[in-house]
Design a protein around this motif. Sequence first.
Motif, mmCIF file in Angstrom:
data_model
loop_
_atom_site.group_PDB
_atom_site.id
_atom_site.type_symbol
_atom_site.label_atom_id
_atom_site.label_comp_id
_atom_site.label_asym_id
_atom_site.label_seq_id
_atom_site.Cartn_x
_atom_site.Cartn_y
_atom_site.Cartn_z
ATOM 1 N N GLY A 133 11.276 3.669 -16.408
ATOM 2 C CA GLY A 133 10.472 3.006 -17.414
ATOM 3 C C GLY A 133 9.298 2.220 -16.885
ATOM 4 N N LYS A 134 9.067 2.293 -15.578
ATOM 5 C CA LYS A 134 7.964 1.545 -14.977
ATOM 6 C C LYS A 134 6.998 2.492 -14.285
ATOM 7 N N GLU A 135 5.802 1.985 -14.067
ATOM 8 C CA GLU A 135 4.807 2.763 -13.348
ATOM 9 C C GLU A 135 5.120 2.761 -11.855
ATOM 10 N N ARG A 136 4.652 3.791 -11.177
ATOM 11 C CA ARG A 136 4.818 3.857 -9.728
ATOM 12 C C ARG A 136 3.985 2.761 -9.075
ATOM 13 N N GLU A 137 4.557 2.085 -8.092
ATOM 14 C CA GLU A 137 3.846 1.005 -7.423
ATOM 15 C C GLU A 137 3.855 1.208 -5.906
ATOM 16 N N GLY A 138 2.794 0.722 -5.288
ATOM 17 C CA GLY A 138 2.718 0.779 -3.833
ATOM 18 C C GLY A 138 3.616 -0.278 -3.229
ATOM 19 N N VAL A 139 4.369 0.117 -2.204
ATOM 20 C CA VAL A 139 5.285 -0.792 -1.525
ATOM 21 C C VAL A 139 4.731 -1.208 -0.173
ATOM 22 N N SER A 140 4.257 -0.222 0.589
ATOM 23 C CA SER A 140 3.763 -0.505 1.933
ATOM 24 C C SER A 140 2.888 0.652 2.388
ATOM 25 N N CYS A 141 1.998 0.384 3.334
ATOM 26 C CA CYS A 141 1.175 1.461 3.872
ATOM 27 C C CYS A 141 0.690 1.095 5.264
ATOM 28 N N MET A 142 0.277 2.119 5.980
ATOM 29 C CA MET A 142 -0.280 1.939 7.313
ATOM 30 C C MET A 142 -0.993 3.221 7.707
ATOM 31 N N SER A 143 -1.811 3.154 8.758
ATOM 32 C CA SER A 143 -2.380 4.368 9.309
ATOM 33 C C SER A 143 -1.649 4.693 10.608
ATOM 34 N N MET A 144 -1.824 5.900 11.101
ATOM 35 C CA MET A 144 -1.168 6.316 12.327
ATOM 36 C C MET A 144 -1.907 5.852 13.563
ATOM 37 N N ASN A 145 -3.062 5.225 13.407
ATOM 38 C CA ASN A 145 -3.834 4.734 14.545
ATOM 39 C C ASN A 145 -3.067 3.636 15.274
ATOM 40 N N GLU A 146 -3.264 3.584 16.595
ATOM 41 C CA GLU A 146 -2.637 2.539 17.393
ATOM 42 C C GLU A 146 -3.093 1.173 16.899
ATOM 43 N N GLY A 147 -2.151 0.270 16.780
ATOM 44 C CA GLY A 147 -2.498 -1.069 16.352
ATOM 45 C C GLY A 147 -2.863 -1.198 14.897
ATOM 46 N N SER A 148 -2.432 -0.241 14.119
ATOM 47 C CA SER A 148 -2.779 -0.256 12.700
ATOM 48 C C SER A 148 -2.216 -1.478 11.989
ATOM 49 N N THR A 149 -2.986 -1.984 11.064
ATOM 50 C CA THR A 149 -2.501 -3.067 10.207
ATOM 51 C C THR A 149 -1.534 -2.487 9.199
ATOM 52 N N THR A 150 -0.484 -3.222 8.916
ATOM 53 C CA THR A 150 0.470 -2.807 7.898
ATOM 54 C C THR A 150 0.303 -3.686 6.662
ATOM 55 N N TYR A 151 0.559 -3.089 5.536
ATOM 56 C CA TYR A 151 0.386 -3.784 4.263
ATOM 57 C C TYR A 151 1.669 -3.689 3.453
ATOM 58 N N TYR A 152 1.945 -4.735 2.691
ATOM 59 C CA TYR A 152 3.139 -4.787 1.852
ATOM 60 C C TYR A 152 2.791 -5.418 0.513
ATOM 61 N N THR A 153 3.454 -4.931 -0.511
ATOM 62 C CA THR A 153 3.323 -5.616 -1.779
ATOM 63 C C THR A 153 4.083 -6.948 -1.692
ATOM 64 N N ASP A 154 3.660 -7.922 -2.461
ATOM 65 C CA ASP A 154 4.198 -9.278 -2.319
ATOM 66 C C ASP A 154 5.710 -9.336 -2.467
ATOM 67 N N SER A 155 6.265 -8.526 -3.344
ATOM 68 C CA SER A 155 7.690 -8.626 -3.641
ATOM 69 C C SER A 155 8.585 -8.181 -2.491
ATOM 70 N N VAL A 156 8.025 -7.494 -1.491
ATOM 71 C CA VAL A 156 8.857 -7.024 -0.376
ATOM 72 C C VAL A 156 8.476 -7.659 0.956
ATOM 73 N N LYS A 157 7.448 -8.483 0.972
ATOM 74 C CA LYS A 157 7.027 -9.123 2.226
ATOM 75 C C LYS A 157 8.167 -9.942 2.815
ATOM 76 N N GLY A 158 8.363 -9.767 4.117
ATOM 77 C CA GLY A 158 9.429 -10.472 4.803
ATOM 78 C C GLY A 158 10.768 -9.764 4.729
ATOM 79 N N ARG A 159 10.873 -8.732 3.895
ATOM 80 C CA ARG A 159 12.135 -7.995 3.760
ATOM 81 C C ARG A 159 12.014 -6.545 4.219
ATOM 82 N N PHE A 160 10.866 -5.938 3.986
ATOM 83 C CA PHE A 160 10.645 -4.534 4.337
ATOM 84 C C PHE A 160 9.711 -4.442 5.535
#
Length: 128
Positions: free
Chosen positions: A45-72
């Motif tokens: 019943g909900k829309e698809r949401e982004g959870v986390s992402c990164m690139s394969m480049n060395e030293g890539s920055t990782t991103y997280y949605t607020d609800s999973v930061k510190g857990r995922f």
Amino acid sequence: QVQLVESGGGLVQPGGSLRLSCAVSGLRSLRSDDYAIGWFRQAPGKEREGVSCMSMNEGSTTYYTDSVKGRFTISRNSAKTTVYLQMNSLKPEDTAVYYCAADWKHDGSMYDHEYDNWGQGTQVTVSS
């Protein structure tokens, strides 16, 4: 042709952990292993949401949605063929089908419309 296959989903109690894997194949046909990976989820019943992402480049920055930061935590293997999503301290609201997606046009995005290649999804259910 690029294929993505998720695994590692299942039923877990609140507070538990799961590690999702996303196996990426067909990279040789593209001659490039510099791509972006996104993890998304869709609850009933909900829309698809982004959870986390990164690139394969060395030293890539990782991103997280607020609800999973510190857990995922998102990570990859050295061969750039498998991406992981370590999920700790799981909550019932984390229950969803989890998808991984890949694209070569950007270095990572939390927007699903920016990915052209998707896996079939794996169910994660957090319940006591």
